[in-house]
Scaffold this motif. Structure first.
Motif, mmCIF file in Angstrom:
data_model
loop_
_atom_site.group_PDB
_atom_site.id
_atom_site.type_symbol
_atom_site.label_atom_id
_atom_site.label_comp_id
_atom_site.label_asym_id
_atom_site.label_seq_id
_atom_site.Cartn_x
_atom_site.Cartn_y
_atom_site.Cartn_z
ATOM 1 N N UNK A 365 0.836 -1.206 0.000
ATOM 2 C CA UNK A 365 0.000 0.000 0.000
ATOM 3 C C UNK A 365 0.869 1.253 0.000
ATOM 4 N N UNK A 366 1.913 1.256 0.830
ATOM 5 C CA UNK A 366 2.805 2.415 0.912
ATOM 6 C C UNK A 366 3.474 2.673 -0.439
ATOM 7 N N UNK A 383 -2.855 11.429 0.475
ATOM 8 C CA UNK A 383 -2.081 11.837 1.653
ATOM 9 C C UNK A 383 -2.557 11.148 2.922
ATOM 10 N N UNK A 384 -3.865 11.144 3.164
ATOM 11 C CA UNK A 384 -4.378 10.580 4.411
ATOM 12 C C UNK A 384 -4.269 9.055 4.425
ATOM 13 N N UNK A 385 -4.489 8.424 3.282
ATOM 14 C CA UNK A 385 -4.301 6.971 3.233
ATOM 15 C C UNK A 385 -2.834 6.600 3.438
ATOM 16 N N UNK A 386 -1.927 7.350 2.800
ATOM 17 C CA UNK A 386 -0.508 7.071 2.950
ATOM 18 C C UNK A 386 -0.059 7.294 4.392
ATOM 19 N N UNK A 399 5.235 9.729 8.688
ATOM 20 C CA UNK A 399 3.810 10.041 8.739
ATOM 21 C C UNK A 399 3.584 11.449 9.285
ATOM 22 N N UNK A 400 4.318 11.801 10.334
ATOM 23 C CA UNK A 400 4.181 13.133 10.942
ATOM 24 C C UNK A 400 4.576 14.224 9.950
ATOM 25 N N UNK A 401 5.690 14.025 9.254
ATOM 26 C CA UNK A 401 6.125 15.032 8.269
ATOM 27 C C UNK A 401 5.066 15.216 7.174
ATOM 28 N N UNK A 402 4.518 14.129 6.706
ATOM 29 C CA UNK A 402 3.509 14.178 5.651
ATOM 30 C C UNK A 402 2.263 14.919 6.119
ATOM 31 N N UNK A 420 -2.687 12.197 12.922
ATOM 32 C CA UNK A 420 -1.463 12.744 13.524
ATOM 33 C C UNK A 420 -1.406 12.430 15.010
ATOM 34 N N UNK A 421 -2.555 12.557 15.676
ATOM 35 C CA UNK A 421 -2.618 12.207 17.104
ATOM 36 C C UNK A 421 -2.300 10.734 17.313
#
Length: 488
Positions: A365-366, A383-386, A399-402, A420-421
């Motif tokens: 998936x990634x 973006x949100x799926x990745x 993930x945080x950077x994205x 993000x949380x």
């Protein structure tokens, strides 16, 4: 589909058209009932554009906390794209529009302050084609660009400031409790109520006229409005329950004829059916309406009988139904086949991600989403799926950077804040986790909870004095927002 735990239980059973609630409840002097104020002149004397944006933001935050708003990147992307195509053809656009969806079978849509347009999933599901759906959105866009709420307030101000205050309070109450809200703003004499109804119809006529022009200029069938009205009238002719859309949008028989007459003045060619529209309908049924067993039977039967507009939409719906029924291999086979024919289709990529995560193929998936992100950076679906897949793969920093990059563009995306949380929670970063949770609560106007989260974050800041100062400043901002909410 990205699944996150809801922050709040959804308390709102149904949401009425904010404009309709205001204009159906406030009285106008009899000699004003046929007056159409100049846009931006009389309206601005009652409520400025800045004030309208502030009130719209407050109402939107309350809706996030109380209404069954869908945080579905695919459907959000579809309805926002469709709405933007219409807004691009509108005049007097004073601010960006936000289109959002509520999980409700009611056939309804509503517009309120600051360019917010809510659409019930029932409207999409019951529309026969994209032009019918677009006709309703164009109508709501016209309510906003013509500032019908502000104009109603301006007219009301001239007769009774006290009733004006009651009307504004009624809007807020109605969004949280429709029956109580209608009762709150319906008080008044029979004469003022009749004057208000006349004014409402006049606004509806104006929104119809402008909406059909927007519809035609955006490349849709201008007959979409009259077709949709006709479908509603026929569908509910023998039923006791009137659909929400007709309750908030008065529909005398002449209105259908007027819509047909206006549409006839525009040249129309053949409008090709929209695959995205039918994919959205399939997704709504498969994800939000029926059981997996029902959906499997429904889509399999549609494919057997060739009773579909797009075979791909029926296959997509069946893949979602298989996935919900834990038949992952069947779902994967269908999605792989669809992706081979249309490798950049967001609906298919989203479900490919779901299947991959369910079957433990997170890296697959990634890889696929990363390749697409290069072509469409900051797309909400990709973006949100990745980001979600990266969290599942414990690649928290990436993930945080994205997500932080995405939130610079879409700072009010609640799902992005929630993922993000989750990333911070999984990586044991308690300081950032509490700060991000605070932003989620603030987006739902739950400022006391947001402040509590920031106090928790403060305790994790340790010796980071600059971070502590930033947290204290944000607490003061939230307190000011709470005060503004109460004052409005």
């Amino acid at each position: 589909m990205i699944k996150t735990s809801p922050v709040y239980k959804k308390a709102l059973l149904s949401t009425a058209l904010a404009f309709g609630l205001v204009t159906s409840g406030v009285g106008l002097a009899a000699n004003q009932k046929n007056a159409l104020p100049e846009i931006g002149v009389v309206a601005s004397s009652a409520i400025s554009l800045d004030k309208e944006i502030q009130i719209g933001d407050v109402l939107m935050r309350q809706l996030r906390g109380q209404a069954p708003i869908i945080n579905d990147p695919l459907l959000d992307e579809y309805i926002q794209d469709l709405g933007n195509r219409l807004v691009a053809q509108a005049d007097n656009v004073k601010f960006p529009f936000e289109f959002f969806l509520l999980n409700s079978a009611d056939i309804n849509a509503f517009a309120f302050f600051g360019g917010h347009v809510g659409v019930h999933t029932g409207l999409i599901y019951n529309a026969r084609n994209e032009s019918e759906l677009a006709s309703v959105l164009a109508h709501e866009v016209s309510h906003v660009t013509q500032r019908h709420i502000a104009r109603s307030i301006a007219a009301q101000q001239k007769s009774s400031p006290l009733q004006l205050a009651s009307a504004l309070g009624g809007i807020l109450l109605a969004l949280a409790n429709p029956e109580a809200g209608i009762a709150a703003i319906s008080a008044g004499s029979a004469a003022s109520a009749q004057a208000s109804i006349n004014y409402t119809r006049q606004n509806e006529k104006e929104a119809d006229s402008i909406g059909i022009r927007i519809l035609a200029q955006a490349g849709f069938d201008p007959n979409g409005a009259s077709d949709f009205f006709g479908t509603l009238v026929e569908k509910y002719r023998l039923k006791s329950r009137t659909p929400a859309f007709l309750l908030t949008h008065p529909l005398p028989e002449s209105r259908v004829a007027d819509a047909r007459t206006r549409a006839a003045s525009y040249k129309t060619g053949r409008i090709a059916p929209s695959l995205s529209f039918h994919l959205a309908k399939s997704r709504i049924l498969a994800r939000y309406y029926a059981t997996p067993e029902y959906n499997i039977n429904y889509f399999e039967t549609s494919l057997e009988r060739d009773s579909y507009t797009f075979k791909a939409a029926a296959e997509y719906g069946l893949a979602l139904a298989y996935l919900a029924d834990k038949q992952n291999e069947k779902a994967g086979d269908l999605i792989d086949s669809l992706l081979q024919k249309d490798p950049r289709n967001l609906f298919y990529l989203d479900t490919y991600t779901d299947v991959a995560l369910e079957t433990g193929r997170v890296q697959d998936a990634i890889d696929k989403l990363t390749a697409q992100a290069v072509l469409t950076p900051r797309n909400r679906v990709i973006t949100l799926n990745l980001a979600n897949a990266l969290v599942k793969n414990k690649e928290f920093d990436q993930a945080v950077r994205l997500l932080k990059d995405y939130l610079l563009v879409e700072p009010e995306n609640m799902l992005a804040h929630q993922i993000l949380s989750d990333a911070y929670a999984e990586s044991q970063n308690k300081l950032e986790m509490h700060q991000t949770k605070a932003e989620v609560y603030a987006l739902a106007a739950s400022y006391p909870r947001a402040i509590d989260e920031l106090h928790s974050a403060y305790n994790y800041a340790g010796t980071q004095n600059i971070e502590k100062q930033r947290i204290r400043a944000r607490i003061e901002q939230f307190r000011a927002f709470q005060t503004r909410l109460e004052s409005l």
